[in-house]
Every structure is written in structure tokens, then in C-alpha cells.
Design an enzyme around this catalytic site. Structure first.
Site, PDB file in Angstrom:
ATOM      1  N   LYS A  15      -0.253  -0.735  41.714  1.00 10.62           N
ATOM      2  CA  LYS A  15       0.379   0.217  42.622  1.00 10.62           C
ATOM      3  C   LYS A  15      -0.521   1.387  43.002  1.00 10.62           C
ATOM      4  O   LYS A  15      -0.231   2.102  43.965  1.00 10.62           O
ATOM      5  CB  LYS A  15       1.679   0.733  42.013  1.00 10.62           C
ATOM      6  CG  LYS A  15       2.730  -0.348  41.857  1.00 10.62           C
ATOM      7  CD  LYS A  15       3.207  -0.875  43.199  1.00 10.62           C
ATOM      8  CE  LYS A  15       4.404  -1.786  43.017  1.00 10.62           C
ATOM      9  NZ  LYS A  15       4.986  -2.196  44.302  1.00 10.62           N
TER      10      LYS A  15
ATOM     11  N   SER B 153       5.460  -8.591  33.892  1.00 12.54           N
ATOM     12  CA  SER B 153       5.477  -9.288  35.189  1.00 12.54           C
ATOM     13  C   SER B 153       4.244 -10.183  35.324  1.00 12.54           C
ATOM     14  O   SER B 153       4.274 -11.180  36.050  1.00 12.54           O
ATOM     15  CB  SER B 153       5.563  -8.301  36.347  1.00 12.54           C
ATOM     16  OG  SER B 153       4.356  -7.600  36.487  1.00 12.54           O
TER      17      SER B 153
END
Lengths: 93, 315
Positions: B44, B261
Site C-alpha cells: 500500500k 493475505s
């Protein structure tokens, strides 16, 4: 042919409180139609006015999103599991 | 080694490492792109930097400006680091049931945290943030789910890096989330080689979905729609919490300490590898394992971790 269909919490009130039901059909579309036949209250949640899947509904056949298989035409093998899951902003980090 | 003038220059250019020792099919290579190597600890950093710098170019940020974002963690942390460096204030709307490390990291960078109900998941955080944005029109709300700078960061960064390091790539596998990574990387790779397959991985929605009051609260990210996601994706799979945690543990067998994830994406790659004769799968490992230590993901009893995963947002 009968397959098992998992329903999300949000649809359970329209399906007598059940979390898993069985439905008949050889394709995803036939099975979705059978769910609607058994529980008419689910119709507006599952189908778009054009007869396709509601845009905020994902249907998974054994964990694969049917939109990337054959859509409503996707054949459903015996013993398969269908899961109906609302689309949400999950895992957006 | 090189001398960098700012930590911001450390964002991107992450390593691609061969983890084929974990491939269930000897004909299929699996490479992991280690986004945890970014200075803020996750993929991110890329989108956060791109969104902030785009707003600067448009003159929407001045020193002391307030930036607002809803995030289940990594975007907030990335923005918090970048805003700290650049002298902006950050308010993050965060579901109350994220792992404790995410909250602690936001505090490290001095962000203001607004909690949203855990049962409403990321959807609830997003709604609350949209309300705050409407009340404070002078705040910058980058809105990662709809900001074109998000996929652009991957079209200009992550995608070209993968192509440079591994032009023989046949499949790219990543979590869906905002769709920024998949749309940006997918578009870039398919322009270079239309045969590259794009696989999206979704965590089981669990309680996030249970918090929906009606189906019209459902959500498909504008980034996904604007990039013609349904046509760009080749496959979308759900990976369950148990498989995700098992594969997160397996990654540590080859020395990759990654978040859960990443385990989900590896589980999907392994499942797909069984079905291929040959291929080179690039799997995006979105963050490092640090923020998940408190969950016991590597060391606690697997059943207990899976049970906790249905209550906490791990992804």
C-alpha cells in the site's frame, strides 16, 4: 440433480432461517431459479431486472466465482457446493 | 547499496523471490513479490504515495492539510508514514476489530484514529469516512477504492518491475481488495503479453458480510469497474482462513515471513498449479508478517487461529 447451496446471513430470513438448502438443476442459473422458486422472497436479492445475477451478489461454485467460469450457464457437477456471497468492500487494506 | 535522499524513494522496486520449493507441481514455478520490503511494510506504500503526490500536483494539499482515509490497516499505515514525512495530518477510520499492531503502527506515525463498528467491516469504515469527508470538504479524501492513482501506481511500478524481472510470467495472482494492484499490474502485463492470466483471490467474507443490513449496501470498487475488471480478470477464487494460515506457515519454510493475505494468494496459486501443465506464477505477497504476530498465526493451535480469524480482520 440436487446440490447444496449456502446462503448468506442476509438472505436467511427469506429462506425460513436456513443457512444451507438444497436445490435442483444442472447449471448455476437453473439452481438459482430453483432457490427463487422455493423461497420467492430471495428473488429481488439474487436476480437483476435483466435476468442476470444481482450486481452485489457473487455466486461461487466450489470456491470459484461463476462470473469467470460460464456465468449462469456454468454446468454444476454432482456433489458440488454453491455459495451465495454479497459483494462487500473486503480486504481493502 | 545506494544512498537515498528520502524514505519515500525506498517505495517500490521490491524483490521477486523463487518459492518453487512450495509448488505442488514440478512443471510450475512460483515466484513471490515481497511487498513487505516497502518502508511502510506493505504494497500500500505504492498507492498511498501515488495518491498523495497526485493531490499535491493538483494543488489540493498544503503543509498542515488533513488527509482522511478508511482502511483496514495497510493503506492507513502507508498514508500515516507518508503524511508524517511530508507534514500533513492524517485521520484514519479503522474497524475496531483489526489486529492490535495496525493500531500501534498508526500511533507510531501520529495518525488520528476513528473507530468504526467491527461487525460492519471495511464497508462500515468506508461509510463513516464518507460522512466525515462530507462534513469536512477541506480535507483530502483520497478514496483508494475509486482513485485512479491507485491502479496507476501498479501500472507504472509493480507491473513493469515484474515484467523486467520475469518476462516469462504466465499468471499473476493477487488479492482483490480495492482492485488497484490487479487492475494496474494486470493491464500492464496483458499489454505486453495478452496470454498472461490474471487470478484474483478473495478472503472469505465472514462477519464483514454478516454486518450488511441489506444487499444494496453491497459494494464493488469503482477502480474495478473503471478498469473493466470483469473483462480483465480470468479467474476469481475464495480462499478459506484455514488454507490461508496453512500457506502463511509454509511460506516461512522458505524464509518468507509474510502476512496472511500472502498465504491466501499462495493457497490460490498452489490450487491453480495443480491444474496446469507448466507455467510461471507470480504471487503478490502484500505485506510482512510483523503485524500478525499477536494473532499467533505461526505458532498457536491452527484451530484456534482459524477461529480467531473469523472475528478479527486479518486481511
Amino acid at each position: 440433480m440436487s446440490v447444496s447451496v449456502r446462503l448468506p446471513t442476509i438472505l436467511r430470513p427469506q429462506a425460513g432461517g436456513l443457512s444451507e438448502i438444497s436445490a435442483e438443476g444442472g447449471t448455476v442459473g437453473e439452481i438459482v431459479d430453483d432457490v427463487v422458486r422455493q423461497f420467492p422472497g430471495t428473488a429481488s436479492h439474487l436476480k437483476a431486472p435483466d435476468g442476470g445475477l444481482h450486481r452485489f451478489v457473487n455466486v461461487y461454485l466450489n470456491d470459484e466465482d461463476v462470473r469467470y467460469l460460464g456465468g449462469l450457464e456454468t454446468p454444476v457437477p454432482a456433489g458440488a457446493q454453491l455459495s451465495i456471497v454479497p459483494a462487500v468492500a473486503g480486504g481493502g487494506g | 547499496m545506494a544512498l537515498y535522499h528520502s524514505v519515500l524513494d525506498l517505495i517500490g522496486d521490491t524483490p521477486l523471490v523463487d518459492v518453487s520449493a512450495l509448488s505442488p507441481n514440478p512443471g510450475v514455478r512460483i515466484l513471490a513479490k515481497l511487498e513487505g520490503q516497502n518502508p511502510g511494510g506493505s504494497v500500500k506504500d505504492r498507492a498511498a504515495k501515488a495518491m498523495v503526490e497526485e493531490a499535491e500536483k493538483e494543488g489540493r494539499l498544503v503543509p498542515g492539510s488533513v488527509v482522511l482515509e478508511s482502511s483496514s490497516g495497510n493503506t492507513g499505515i502507508a498514508l500515516a508514514m507518508i503524511c508524517r514525512i511530508k507534514g500533513y495530518r492524517l485521520t484514519v477510520v479503522l474497524p475496531e476489530n483489526v489486529s492490535v499492531e495496525r493500531r500501534q503502527l498508526l500511533e507510531v506515525w501520529g495518525a488520528d484514529i476513528v473507530s468504526s463498528p467491527g461487525a460492519e467491516g471495511s464497508n462500515g469504515a468506508l461509510r463513516l469516512a464518507q460522512g466525515l469527508a462530507a462534513e469536512h470538504p477541506d480535507w483530502l479524501f483520497p478514496y483508494q477504492y475509486g482513485n485512479p492513482a491507485n491502479p496507476k501506481a501498479h501500472y507504472e511500478g509493480t507491473g513493469p518491475e515484474i515484467w523486467r524481472d520475469c518476462p516469462e510470467v504466465t499468471h499473476f495472482v493477487a488479492g482483490l481488495g480495492t482492485a488497484g494492484t490487479l487492475m494496474g499490474v494486470g493491464r500492464f502485463l496483458k499489454e505486453r503479453n495478452p496470454n498472461v492470466q490474471l487470478w484474483a483471490v478473495e478472503p472469505p467474507a465472514g462477519e464483514m458480510v454478516d454486518g450488511l443490513r441489506n444487499l444494496d449496501e453491497g459494494f464493488v470498487p469503482p477502480v474495478f469497474i473503471d478498469n473493466d475488471g470483469p473483462a480483465l480478470l480470468d479467474r476469481k477464487l475464495i480462499v478459506r482462513a484455514r488454507e490461508s494460515i496453512e500457506w502463511t506457515r509454509r511460506l516461512s519454510d522458505v524464509g518468507v515471513f509474510a502476512g496472511i493475505s500472502s498465504g491466501s494468494a499462495m493457497a490460490a496459486a498452489a490450487k491453480g498449479a495443480h491444474q496446469l501443465d507448466e507455467g510461471v506464477l507470480v504471487v503478490l505477497a502484500a505485506d510482512g508478517g510483523w503485524k500478525y504476530l499477536s494473532t499467533g498465526a505461526w505458532t498457536a493451535d491452527l484451530d484456534d487461529v482459524v477461529d480467531r480469524a473469523t472475528r478479527l480482520i486479518y486481511f
